[in-house]
Structures are given as structure tokens and as C-alpha cells.
Design an enzyme around this catalytic site. Structure first.
Site: not given
Ligand code: EPZ
Length: 420
Positions: A22-23, A117, A122, A306, A398
């Protein structure tokens, strides 16, 4: 609304096929916006999030055609409405992935505020900071983020913290920028690599100078291309946990072991017997009671966040004490209260969960809260005595294609029924 009813106690045995990730599918579908010609994508999983991304592209003007052998052709050359509507962004945060490609190709984007969420606030501040540094003018109101630019410029941006979709968004935004864009402290997840490999095979010039620095040399256009999405390491890991938690023997086909290294290490540490081949990983947990393992989630190549909820379910009935530290998201323990309803012995202290293994779990009525939390409840239901009912299972649909069919093929007894 539907729920899953699980009769616990069966040992799982057999083989299961891994679906596409998915990702990886989500950013690659978003990147079709960058193309002047149709792109065919194969091995996309049949999941709600994928259909939401296709609906979003279609709502902006992309033409979607379903091909034989499960391929989908997307022609995004005539997008006329670069807007990600509220009802789509609300159901799938990854809609923010259209920001970078829309700005790169059309110079404008209007994205509904993604909000938080269940697993955390996030924010997308890193995405916006990078796009702003590239020359995007960004304004917001309570509902939308408005982005526009005459021309995105190559820049040198360092992510304050590793972000998977942040990395993907800025790579896509940089594709056509004149000159060299340097992105530091980038994510290294295999799904990011799948996007990079897809774009490079379409004529982009993206490279890594070290593990977390990505360099993008601007190009004029991308060529028509086909791509098959890489397998889903999180789905594969989840089915391996299903084999482990039931003291069973499960083989997951269609997955490269290199995608699962940190997870395989943990299974071995727990005492499971793991065998691997070019495109399969097999777990045999029939010979021994597993010993609980400590986990600390990290960005790739560390232990993936994850898979945290799934290993917590496994630790609840493994021998001994264990600690799980969630370092990536600030609220990713929603499954704990539900696992405790089933008799798990877990205590929380900030980002740490302390687990004492118990002899068994007892089936109960539980509620899913987010995608991976719901997977952990299904896993607990497989061993919970008697019957477990899981509500709000839209979360699980999802990210897992036909989860009950795949698990029942391994010997589970799961029924999906409507809640009237
Ligand atoms: C991706 O989410 C994945 N989703 C998530 O999978 C996964 O858990 C996550 O990466 C971490 O590996 C997709 O790829 C569609 P991040 P993403 O930006 O990109 C903070 C699942 O279960 N952050 O790497 O949204 C954030 O709050 C889903 O399939 C900021 O502060 O995650 C988090 O604490 C859930 N500001 C950390 O960084 C930003 O602008 C990592 O988030 C962006 C992120």
C-alpha cells in the site's frame, strides 16, 4: 458497518501470498500526475486506501482504466482540478502526496487540511517547509492549504526529522527543477526506494549520495512507463506473526527476505525457526514456546513502527517480560486498552509499554482504532479463548487485502458479519 468474529485456539499452518505494498502504491499513483502519457501500474493491492487515491486522481481529472492481469492505467495528462477534497483527505491522509507532483506539473494545489489521526497529530510542516523553500507560496485557512508557484526551484533542504511521505513529496516536487536539488535526512523505507526506482526508470535522475541524502537532477519530462509495485513487508510480517502467535508454521510467498530483516531478527531472538529463499519467508513456531522480545521502533532500517502493534500482541502471550518503545508516533498504543480487555498484562509509561507474558488471552468484544492496532486485535483473537468480536474493522480493510480469507486459508476461523 461490519465486524469480525474470531474463534480462537487454532494453530495456523500453510502458505499465503503477499500482496503489493500500500505504502509504495500510494506515492507511485500520486506520481502519475507528473507524466504527460498514461502509466500502467501492476500488483496494486485491492485496498480502500488505493481506491481512495484513484478516486482522488479521478476527481482532479485523471483518466483511470482497468486493464487485464490486474493492471491499472492512469492518464493524468489532463488534470483540470488540482484539488484534494475534504472527504477524500479525511479518509486518507496520504492524499497529501499529490501536493508535490501538482506543484511540479501544474504550479498549484489545494489540499484539505489533513488533521490528525488516532496515532498522532501527524503534522505536514516538513512537507510545507520544503515546498516553501522551493518557491511555493503557501496560504491556509481552517479548511484548506493553498499552494502555488511560478516555478519550483532546486534547493538544499534538510528534514528536521525523518518523514516517509515528506521525502516522497519533495522528491516528486523536485523532478523538473532546473539544476540539482539536495534533500538531507531522508527516509530510506523500501517503499521510498520503489518510488525512486519507478521515477528513474521513467527518465528521472534521482540518486543517493549517502544513506539519507537524496540528489535530484531536474529533467524536462518523464517517459511513459509500466511498473509493478513491490510486495508489502508489513502485510508479510503480520502473517508471520499470525504463525508465531498460534505456535504454527506459516510460509509467506512473494516477499524478499531483505525487506523484513529487523523483523526476522526479532523472530529468531524469540526462538522461532525462520527459513528464507529468494522470494519467501517461513516461520516455524511449533517446536517451542516463544520468549518475549524487547522492541524499539525506528525509521528504516530499524524495527518498523507499523509492526509494533502486531509484536505487542505476540509478546502478550510469549514467555517473560518485555518492553516496547514507540519512537516514531506519539500515540501509537491505542491497541493496549483493547488487548488488556483480553487479559493481556501491559502497563504504559509515556512512549514505553511494559508487557508481562500471560498463559493465555480470553476472547472479548474489542474495537479497532487504527490500521495496525486492528491487525494486533485480529492476531490476539487467533489465540484468545472462545470468541473475539472486533468492531470498526473498516480500519483493517484500509491496509489488509481479504485478511480473513488469507487467515482462514491457514486454518483460522474468522467470519465477517454486518452489524445490524
Ligand atoms: C508513513 O506515514 C506511512 N504511510 C505510515 O504507515 C508509517 O507508519 C510512517 O510512514 C512511518 O514509517 C504511508 O507511507 C502512506 P512520517 P507518514 O512522515 O509519512 C512526524 C500504515 O500503517 N512528522 O514518516 O505520514 C510525524 O508526526 C501507515 O500503513 C512531522 O512532525 O509518517 C511522525 O511522528 C501508518 N512533520 C514522524 O514525523 C511532518 O511534516 C514520522 O512521520 C511529517 C512527519
Amino acid at each position: 458497518m461490519e465486524r469480525l468474529i474470531i474463534k480462537g485456539g487454532n494453530q495456523l499452518h500453510g502458505e499465503v501470498e503477499c500482496s503489493g505494498a500500500k505504502n509504495a502504491g500510494l506515492p507511485i499513483l500520486a506520481s502519475t500526475i507528473l507524466f504527460d502519457d498514461p502509466v500502467s501500474v501492476f500488483n496494486l493491492p485491492h485496498l480502500k486506501d488505493i481506491s481512495t487515491m484513484l478516486e482522488l486522481l479521478n476527481s482532479m481529472g485523471s483518466m483511470i482504466r482497468f486493464e487485464e492481469d490486474d493492471g491499472i492505467e492512469i492518464d493524468s495528462s489532463s488534470i483540470n482540478n488540482p484539488e484534494a477534497r475534504y472527504e477524500l483527505v479525511k479518509t486518507m491522509r496520504a492524499s497529501v502526496l499529490v501536493m508535490g507532483p501538482l506543484l511540479a506539473k501544474y504550479g498549484k494545489a489545494k489540499i484539505s487540511q489533513p488533521g490528525g489521526c488516532n496515532i498522532g497529530t501527524r503534522p505536514i510542516d516538513f512537507h510545507l517547509a520544503g515546498l516553501q523553500q522551493m518557491g511555493a507560496n503557501i496560504t491556509t485557512d481552517s479548511k484548506f492549504i493553498y499552494l502555488e508557484t511560478e516555478n519550483l526551484k532546486a534547493t538544499h533542504f534538510k528534514f528536521p526529522k525523518i518523514s516517509v511521505t515528506g521525502t516522497e513529496n519533495l522528491i516528486m516536487a523536485s523532478i523538473f527543477c532546473d539544476g540539482t536539488t539536495t534533500l538531507e535526512n531522508c527516509a530510506r523505507e523500501p517503499e521510498v526506494e520503489d518510488l525512486i526506482n519507478f521515477l528513474n526508470s521513467s527518465g528521472a535522475k534521482i540518486s543517493r549520495t549517502d544513506d539519507s541524502t537524496v540528489i535530484i537532477e531536474g529533467v524536462g519530462t518523464l517517459n511513459r512507463n509500466n511498473w509493478s509495485i513491490l510486495p508489502d513487508r508489513i502485510e508479510a510480517g503480520t502473517y508471520l506473526v499470525a504463525g508465531a502467535i498460534t505456535n504454527g508454521h506459516v510460509k509467506v510467498n512473494g516477499i524478499q527476505p531483505t525487506l523484513l530483516e529487523p523483523i526476522i531478527e526479532k523472530f529468531k531472538e524469540m526462538g522461532a525457526v525462520i527459513s528464507t529463499g529468494k522470494d519467501f519467508v517461513e516461520i516455524d513456531a511449533t517446536l517451542t514456546d516463544l520468549k518475549a522480545c524487547n522492541i524499539s521502533t525506528e525509521p528504516f532500517p530499524g524495527f518498523p513502527t507499523d509492526m509494533q502493534a502486531q509484536f505487542m500482541a505476540l509478546n502478550t502471550i510469549s514467555k517473560g517480560e518485555s518492553t516496547i518503545v514507540e519512537n516514531v508516533f506519539e500515540n501509537r498504543f491505542q491497541h493496549v486498552v483493547e488487548l488488556k480487555k483480553m487479559g493481556a498484562d501491559i502497563s504504559l509509561n509515556g512512549s514505553s509499554a511494559m508487557i508481562n507474558g500471560v498463559a493465555n488471552l480470553v476472547g472479548s468484544s474489542v474495537t479497532a482504532s487504527d490500521l495496525r492496532a486492528s491487525a494486533s486485535l485480529v492476531l490476539a483473537g487467533l489465540v484468545g479463548k472462545n470468541r473475539t468480536e472486533i468492531e470498526d474493522i473498516f480500519h483493517i480493510d484500509r491496509g489488509y487485502e481479504c485478511i480473513e480469507e488469507k487467515l482462514n486459508k491457514l486454518g483460522a476461523e474468522i467470519v465477517r458479519e454486518p452489524i445490524v
